[in-house]
Every structure is written in C-alpha cells, then in structure tokens.
Design a protein around this motif. Structure first.
Motif, PDB file in Angstrom:
ATOM      1  N   LEU A 124      58.186  45.952  31.876  1.00 41.85           N
ATOM      2  CA  LEU A 124      57.125  46.376  30.960  1.00 41.85           C
ATOM      3  C   LEU A 124      57.049  47.894  30.810  1.00 41.85           C
ATOM      4  CD1 LEU A 124      54.148  43.992  31.863  1.00 41.85           C
ATOM      5  CD2 LEU A 124      55.660  43.889  29.877  1.00 41.85           C
ATOM      6  N   GLY A 125      57.682  48.635  31.719  1.00 37.87           N
ATOM      7  CA  GLY A 125      57.616  50.089  31.642  1.00 37.87           C
ATOM      8  C   GLY A 125      56.198  50.593  31.800  1.00 37.87           C
ATOM      9  N   ALA A 126      55.817  51.603  31.008  1.00 38.16           N
ATOM     10  CA  ALA A 126      54.498  52.222  31.137  1.00 38.16           C
ATOM     11  C   ALA A 126      53.373  51.263  30.760  1.00 38.16           C
ATOM     12  CB  ALA A 126      54.424  53.476  30.269  1.00 38.16           C
ATOM     13  N   ARG A 127      53.663  50.236  29.960  1.00 32.34           N
ATOM     14  CA  ARG A 127      52.619  49.275  29.599  1.00 32.34           C
ATOM     15  C   ARG A 127      52.128  48.490  30.819  1.00 32.34           C
ATOM     16  NH1 ARG A 127      53.776  45.296  25.019  1.00 32.34           N
ATOM     17  NH2 ARG A 127      51.548  44.938  25.410  1.00 32.34           N
ATOM     18  N   ALA A 128      52.916  48.461  31.879  1.00 27.55           N
ATOM     19  CA  ALA A 128      52.526  47.718  33.077  1.00 27.55           C
ATOM     20  C   ALA A 128      51.278  48.306  33.725  1.00 27.55           C
ATOM     21  CB  ALA A 128      53.675  47.707  34.093  1.00 27.55           C
ATOM     22  N   PHE A 129      50.989  49.590  33.487  1.00 30.60           N
ATOM     23  CA  PHE A 129      49.795  50.186  34.094  1.00 30.60           C
ATOM     24  C   PHE A 129      48.535  49.450  33.637  1.00 30.60           C
ATOM     25  CE2 PHE A 129      52.759  53.776  34.464  1.00 30.60           C
ATOM     26  CZ  PHE A 129      52.568  54.102  35.795  1.00 30.60           C
ATOM     27  N   GLY A 130      48.456  49.125  32.355  1.00 32.36           N
ATOM     28  CA  GLY A 130      47.292  48.413  31.845  1.00 32.36           C
ATOM     29  C   GLY A 130      47.198  46.997  32.371  1.00 32.36           C
ATOM     30  N   TRP A 131      48.342  46.294  32.372  1.00 31.94           N
ATOM     31  CA  TRP A 131      48.332  44.909  32.844  1.00 31.94           C
ATOM     32  C   TRP A 131      48.026  44.819  34.332  1.00 31.94           C
ATOM     33  CZ3 TRP A 131      47.935  40.916  29.738  1.00 31.94           C
ATOM     34  CH2 TRP A 131      48.337  41.061  28.415  1.00 31.94           C
ATOM     35  N   LEU A 132      48.541  45.772  35.109  1.00 33.06           N
ATOM     36  CA  LEU A 132      48.248  45.764  36.542  1.00 33.06           C
ATOM     37  C   LEU A 132      46.791  46.135  36.814  1.00 33.06           C
ATOM     38  CD1 LEU A 132      51.437  47.292  38.187  1.00 33.06           C
ATOM     39  CD2 LEU A 132      50.486  45.024  38.566  1.00 33.06           C
ATOM     40  N   ALA A 133      46.243  47.053  36.026  1.00 31.18           N
ATOM     41  CA  ALA A 133      44.824  47.383  36.177  1.00 31.18           C
ATOM     42  C   ALA A 133      43.974  46.153  35.914  1.00 31.18           C
ATOM     43  CB  ALA A 133      44.440  48.515  35.222  1.00 31.18           C
ATOM     44  N   GLY A 134      44.312  45.425  34.849  1.00 32.05           N
ATOM     45  CA  GLY A 134      43.576  44.213  34.532  1.00 32.05           C
ATOM     46  C   GLY A 134      43.728  43.147  35.601  1.00 32.05           C
ATOM     47  N   TRP A 135      44.949  42.995  36.113  1.00 32.49           N
ATOM     48  CA  TRP A 135      45.181  41.967  37.131  1.00 32.49           C
ATOM     49  C   TRP A 135      44.401  42.276  38.403  1.00 32.49           C
ATOM     50  CZ3 TRP A 135      47.082  41.483  42.089  1.00 32.49           C
ATOM     51  CH2 TRP A 135      47.355  40.186  42.496  1.00 32.49           C
ATOM     52  N   HIS A 136      44.374  43.533  38.807  1.00 28.47           N
ATOM     53  CA  HIS A 136      43.674  43.876  40.051  1.00 28.47           C
ATOM     54  C   HIS A 136      42.161  43.772  39.895  1.00 28.47           C
ATOM     55  CE1 HIS A 136      47.559  45.845  41.401  1.00 28.47           C
ATOM     56  NE2 HIS A 136      47.225  45.095  42.424  1.00 28.47           N
ATOM     57  N   LEU A 137      41.631  44.116  38.722  1.00 25.53           N
ATOM     58  CA  LEU A 137      40.207  43.910  38.496  1.00 25.53           C
ATOM     59  C   LEU A 137      39.866  42.422  38.578  1.00 25.53           C
ATOM     60  CD1 LEU A 137      39.514  46.426  35.572  1.00 25.53           C
ATOM     61  CD2 LEU A 137      38.664  46.590  37.921  1.00 25.53           C
ATOM     62  N   TRP A 138      40.701  41.604  37.936  1.00 23.25           N
ATOM     63  CA  TRP A 138      40.484  40.152  37.976  1.00 23.25           C
ATOM     64  C   TRP A 138      40.632  39.619  39.401  1.00 23.25           C
ATOM     65  CZ3 TRP A 138      43.727  36.094  39.384  1.00 23.25           C
ATOM     66  CH2 TRP A 138      43.276  34.820  39.065  1.00 23.25           C
ATOM     67  N   TRP A 139      41.615  40.098  40.120  1.00 26.19           N
ATOM     68  CA  TRP A 139      41.871  39.645  41.490  1.00 26.19           C
ATOM     69  C   TRP A 139      40.698  39.993  42.410  1.00 26.19           C
ATOM     70  CZ3 TRP A 139      44.853  36.155  43.442  1.00 26.19           C
ATOM     71  CH2 TRP A 139      45.231  36.164  44.790  1.00 26.19           C
ATOM     72  N   ALA A 140      40.144  41.189  42.238  1.00 27.97           N
ATOM     73  CA  ALA A 140      38.978  41.589  43.030  1.00 27.97           C
ATOM     74  C   ALA A 140      37.798  40.673  42.743  1.00 27.97           C
ATOM     75  CB  ALA A 140      38.612  43.043  42.727  1.00 27.97           C
ATOM     76  N   GLY A 141      37.558  40.392  41.460  1.00 28.34           N
ATOM     77  CA  GLY A 141      36.446  39.526  41.093  1.00 28.34           C
ATOM     78  C   GLY A 141      36.616  38.108  41.584  1.00 28.34           C
ATOM     79  N   MET A 142      37.821  37.573  41.473  1.00 25.05           N
ATOM     80  CA  MET A 142      38.055  36.194  41.922  1.00 25.05           C
ATOM     81  C   MET A 142      37.912  36.076  43.431  1.00 25.05           C
ATOM     82  SD  MET A 142      38.319  33.964  39.649  1.00 25.05           S
ATOM     83  CE  MET A 142      38.762  32.649  40.776  1.00 25.05           C
ATOM     84  N   GLY A 143      38.381  37.075  44.167  1.00 22.13           N
ATOM     85  CA  GLY A 143      38.243  37.041  45.621  1.00 22.13           C
ATOM     86  C   GLY A 143      36.788  37.023  46.041  1.00 22.13           C
ATOM     87  N   LEU A 144      35.981  37.850  45.375  1.00 22.42           N
ATOM     88  CA  LEU A 144      34.565  37.886  45.735  1.00 22.42           C
ATOM     89  C   LEU A 144      33.854  36.613  45.280  1.00 22.42           C
ATOM     90  CD1 LEU A 144      32.465  39.508  47.146  1.00 22.42           C
ATOM     91  CD2 LEU A 144      31.948  40.700  45.033  1.00 22.42           C
ATOM     92  N   TRP A 145      34.229  36.085  44.117  1.00 23.36           N
ATOM     93  CA  TRP A 145      33.609  34.835  43.654  1.00 23.36           C
ATOM     94  C   TRP A 145      33.871  33.703  44.645  1.00 23.36           C
ATOM     95  CZ3 TRP A 145      34.905  29.857  42.493  1.00 23.36           C
ATOM     96  CH2 TRP A 145      33.949  29.104  41.803  1.00 23.36           C
ATOM     97  N   LEU A 146      35.105  33.575  45.105  1.00 27.10           N
ATOM     98  CA  LEU A 146      35.432  32.518  46.065  1.00 27.10           C
ATOM     99  C   LEU A 146      34.682  32.716  47.382  1.00 27.10           C
ATOM    100  CD1 LEU A 146      39.272  32.149  45.482  1.00 27.10           C
ATOM    101  CD2 LEU A 146      37.535  30.404  45.062  1.00 27.10           C
TER     102      LEU A 146
END
Length: 580
Positions: A124-146
């Motif tokens: 993904l090159g530089a576009r991966a920064f956005g997708w990884l930011a989104g994934w980590h925000l989602w991952w943090a939220g899902m961990g706390l929800w569980l």
C-alpha cells in the motif's frame, strides 16, 4: 454435546460482537473519511515545506510548526517506507545508510520492522498509514468493548460508550502521527482483558493468550507505552491476588487445611516466557542500542529532577474541560504563520487528558454504587496515572526502581492509563444510569462541579502569572462555547437515558443518544487535529533531492551541519535533523 440454550447464547454473543465491530468500524471510517476514501495520506508531510530543499518548491503555507508532528514526517514515515522497500527487495532492514554515516534501523524499536500489521506498507505504500491508523483505533475499541462486555459485565451500549471514549480520546488522536504510540496503546485493553481472564482461571491456554498479546504489544514498538500496558495488567493481577489472599486467610481460620495451588505460578511463568520470546527479536537489539543513547544515564537525583520537570503542570487540569484553553497547535498566529497559538508548557499531545465532559460525568456516576473489583481497579488506574503525569513522588518508584525507566520520555505519557481508566469508569457509569435515580445524577453533577472549579482555579493562577490584566477572563470567554457544548451534550445523553427508560422506552434509543453525545464531544475536539497531505506530494522530489540521491547511489554520504535549530519555530535550514 452442548444444549440448545448454550448454543443459542454462544450465537447471540458472536452476533453482538460482530455488531459492535461493525459500529466501531463505521465510526473509525467516518473519522478517517478523507484518508480512507482515497487521495490523501495520513502523514503531516506538509510540514516538510518549512525546510529546504522542499521549501523552495512550496506553493502553499504549511501548518504551524509542530516538532512532534515533524517527527512523524521526518522519522516514522520514512522508517516505515524504507523498511518496506528493504523487505520487498529481500533484505532484512538492519541498517539505514542515509542518516549521517549510517544508523541502525532494526535495533531502533520504533521502526517496528517485525510488527505484523506493518507488512501493509509493502503493497500500500504511504496509503498504509491511514489504514493502519484506522485498524489500530478499531482494535483499541474492540479490545475495550470485549473487556467491558465479557468481564466487567456492562450492557452492550455501555460497553460501546467506554470503547468510544478510549478510541477517540484526545490522547489517542493527538499521538496518531507517531504511529508506534497508538499502535502500542491499542493493545492495552487486550493485555488487560487476557490478564483478567487468566486471573479468574489461571490455565495454560489463558496464560498463552496473555503472553501473546503482551508480546505483540512489545513488537508494536514503543517500549514506554508497552511498560504501561504491563503495569496495568500487573495492577489487576495484584489486586485480584490481594483479594484472594484475604479470602484465603479467612477460610484458613475456619478450614486450616486450605492450600495454595502451584498452577498460577507455573502459568504466569508461561505467559511471561511467551511475551519475552515474541518481543525479544525487537526488544533485545533495542536494549543494546540504548547503551549509546543520549538518554542513557544512571538514575540520579539530578536526572530525576530533570525528568519530573517535563511533567504536566497542575494548571493543565483545565484541559479536562477545555482542551484548547492554552491554544491549538494547528491554529497559526496572525503575525507569525510558522508559530501556533498554543502557549502551554511542552507539546499539546504530551498533556492530552481530554475525554469529553459527558465521559467525565459518566465516570463520576461510575464511581458510585456497590463495591466492585473493576470499579476499584479503574479508579486506582486513573488516579495513579494522573498523579504520575503531574510529576508527584510516585514517579520515583519507577525512575529508581525499574531498570531503564530513567531513559523514558515525559511522565505525562502515562495519561494513556488515565484515559483507559476513565473509559472503564464511564462504561460502568453508563450501565448504572439504567438503574440509577435522580440522586445519582445530582451527586455526579456535584462531583463534576468540584473538578471544574479546581481546574478553572489552577488555570487562573497560571494565566495571572504568565499573562497580564484580565487575560483569564478573555480566555474563559473564548472557551465558553466549548464548555457549554460539552455540558449540553452531557445533559442530552444522560437525560435521554434517565427520561427515556422511566417512560418505558426501549433502551436502544436513549442509550444510543448517550453514545452519540460522548462521541460528539470527542469529535468536536479531535476532528481536524491531524493535517493530511495529497498522496502525490507526500515526499515530493525536487532537483536538489534528485542530485543528492544520485550522489548516494555513487557511494557518497550526506550530512548537513545546521547553524540553528529550535523546537518552537520552523527551522531555517537545509536537511534538518532526521530528514536525510
């Protein structure tokens, strides 16, 4: 064979987990819409146009100078992209030959070359920064929800409320451009969740999950934040162990033959061994490289004084209610475009403790009620983190007692645990509202009023010391709409729950309003904080850059000697530090 009721319960659990995941994914996508929809890059590379050679080709005024964001463009961005290029060429990214005469890349833990999600940069090159930011925000939220749903035991919407508080807190938002920080922080709920499951039933399987999450937390790259994740899980285990020891002592007085099992010790050793094994490829070289770091020094009283001098001033407690009380780093001064209106101590992100007025109100409600292990744990974590962030003597326990801790950054970075603790309390408070009366509402408002008064008083003291005349009154009037907005959202959300449930409405609507009020307060503060860049101009090529690249291909090395460098003004320099 499982009964029909157990299979139905399992299906219901999976369904609501999937629904929570979809809701959080939608919220993260909306938050990152300009980036994930294509065309822009989640990097502050527009700051490059303050420095030469990029400044010579700039056709726009870049954002105000922000040294922390600069690191995102000049360090983290190129580390990720260069490491990905090395992997694609079949090389282990051990060395960065372009920084001075060369510099270790793999041994720098924040390059995170072995962190699996970073593999996205390869295609993904530089576009991966956005997708990884989104994934980590989602991952943090899902961990706390569980964690909230499966262990704390709150309802679906209340768990979602806590997840939103942590995911979109100003701490998580403002650290986005140093990607190892939010990446490591996103594992904190998972480390605590797996530790909580293990402490309830210390089996080898649960120890394996705990060790695995801690190992990936280490691989994510920021060792200071990983330490805080380990500290949060140790506090939980210690709290449970103390409670169990107390109960065992009482049982032993009645039943003298009660014996302690060796299983917890064995499985705890397994968890630590797995975490150490997974993190070792990244941690051990980083520890060896740290021997040559400018921060490497024996733990002395002089060093400790310098360490706590960078702590959050007590006056910054005003930002619990008014996040921009000391200005905003993205708002330029009218007479100096490279300087921001932020005049607080240190960097804006270092002291980001804002979780929204609605969340503070819910946390105040969450502190009430019957004794609960999770309520006491969340309160302990939040209070301990805030005291450490303020530079109290608690820091000495870690500075002198934990090897290597003296080389970490600002004490205020522990505010990630403050945010985590408040998110837990806010979810507990949201759950309690469904059963609470007007008395709880009144007590919560009283607590919030006291906190607000303390924050405003300390801010007034600082404003009178730094500014002149009626500066405090002017600042307060400028921020008043933000405070009114936060209080209005808090009243809207909590009022919808108290009023709607008493009128017999289905919980979905009033609790949904509560979640949206919490989200609205955080989005109003965090939206637009992270400036993006057009994909084609992320790292623009100029004739001067092309000339330097041709020299390095011929074996030359480039080292720019700068005459002046400031953390507060844009550098008038060619190839400032870390840009090579």
């Amino acid at each position: 064979m499982r009964s029909r009721s157990s299979r139905s319960s399992s299906f219901s659990s999976r369904s609501e987990t999937a629904l929570a995941g979809l809701i959080l994914a939608l919220l993260v996508w909306l938050f990152l819409f300009p980036v994930l929809s294509g065309g822009r890059v989640w990097l502050p590379t527009r700051l490059l146009f303050w420095a030469y050679p990029f400044r010579a080709s700039s056709v726009e005024t870049p954002p105000p100078w922000n040294p922390l964001m600069w690191d995102g463009a000049a360090q983290f961005g190129v580390w990720r992209l260069y490491a990905a290029r090395m992997w694609k060429e079949g090389h282990l990214p051990l060395w960065n030959p372009h920084q001075g005469a060369g510099y270790p890349l793999y041994a720098n833990s924040q390059s995170a070359v072995f962190y699996p999600p970073n593999a996205q940069f390869a295609w993904l090159g530089a576009r991966a920064f956005g997708w990884l930011a989104g994934w980590h925000l989602w991952w943090a939220g899902m961990g706390l929800w569980l964690l909230l749903r499966r262990q704390v035991g709150v309802d679906f919407a209340s768990a979602l409320t806590g997840a939103v508080v942590f995911t979109f807190s100003l701490w998580m938002v403002t650290w986005q451009y140093l990607p190892t920080v939010p990446a490591t922080a996103s594992w904190i709920p998972w480390v605590v969740h797996t530790a909580g499951r293990w402490v309830c039933q210390p089996t080898a399987r649960r120890a394996t999950w705990w060790g695995a999450t801690m190992g990936f937390c280490l691989l994510a790259g920021h060792l200071q934040i990983a330490f805080y994740a380990l500290l949060a899980s140790i506090l939980l285990v210690a709290y449970h162990a103390g409670a169990s020891a107390w109960r065992s002592a009482q049982d032993r007085s009645r039943h003298p033959l009660v014996r302690l099992s060796a299983r917890p010790v064995a499985t705890l050793s397994l968890a630590l061994a797995i975490a150490a094994s997974l993190g070792a490829p990244q941690v051990l070289p980083a520890v060896e490289l740290s021997r040559y770091s400018h921060r490497r020094a024996p733990a002395t009283m002089e060093g400790y004084s310098a360490y706590v001098s960078s702590a959050m001033p007590i006056a910054h407690l005003a930002t619990l209610f008014l996040p921009d009380f000391f200005g905003h780093p993205n708002t330029a001064q009218s007479d100096a475009p490279d300087l921001s209106t932020y005049w607080g101590k240190g960097n804006y992100a270092e002291f980001a403790c804002f979780v929204g007025v609605p969340a503070l109100l819910l946390a105040a409600v969450g502190m009430l009620g019957r004794r609960s292990i999770w309520r006491a744990y969340a309160l302990l974590l939040a209070v301990l983190a805030m005291l450490m962030a303020l530079g109290t003597p608690l820091n000495a326990l870690f500075y002198f007692g934990v090897p290597g801790f003296s080389g970490t950054g600002s004490p205020a970075r522990v505010l990630v645990l403050w945010t985590f603790g408040v998110a837990l309390l806010s979810a507990i408070g949201a759950h309690r509202l469904a059963e609470a009366g007007r008395r709880d509402w009144a007590i919560a408002v009283a607590i919030l009023g006291v906190l607000f008064a303390v924050g405003m008083l300390t801010a007034q003291v600082l404003a009178e010391q730094v500014l002149s005349g009626g500066a405090f009154s002017e600042l307060f009037l400028l921020q008043a709409p933000v405070l009114v907005q936060g209080i209005a959202l808090a009243v809207l959300g909590v009022g919808a729950v108290l009023f709607g449930l008493r009128r017999g409405w289905k919980p979905l609507f009033p609790q949904g309003v509560l979640v949206l009020s919490v989200l609205g307060s955080l989005w109003a503060a965090g939206m637009g904080y992270n400036p993006t860049a057009p994909a084609e101009s992320a790292y623009p090529s100029t004739p001067f850059v092309q000339r330097l690249q041709s020299l390095t291909e011929g074996g030359w090395r480039i080292f720019a000697v700068q005459g002046g460098w400031s953390l507060y003004r844009a550098p008038q320099a060619i190839l400032p530090p870390n840009l090579a």
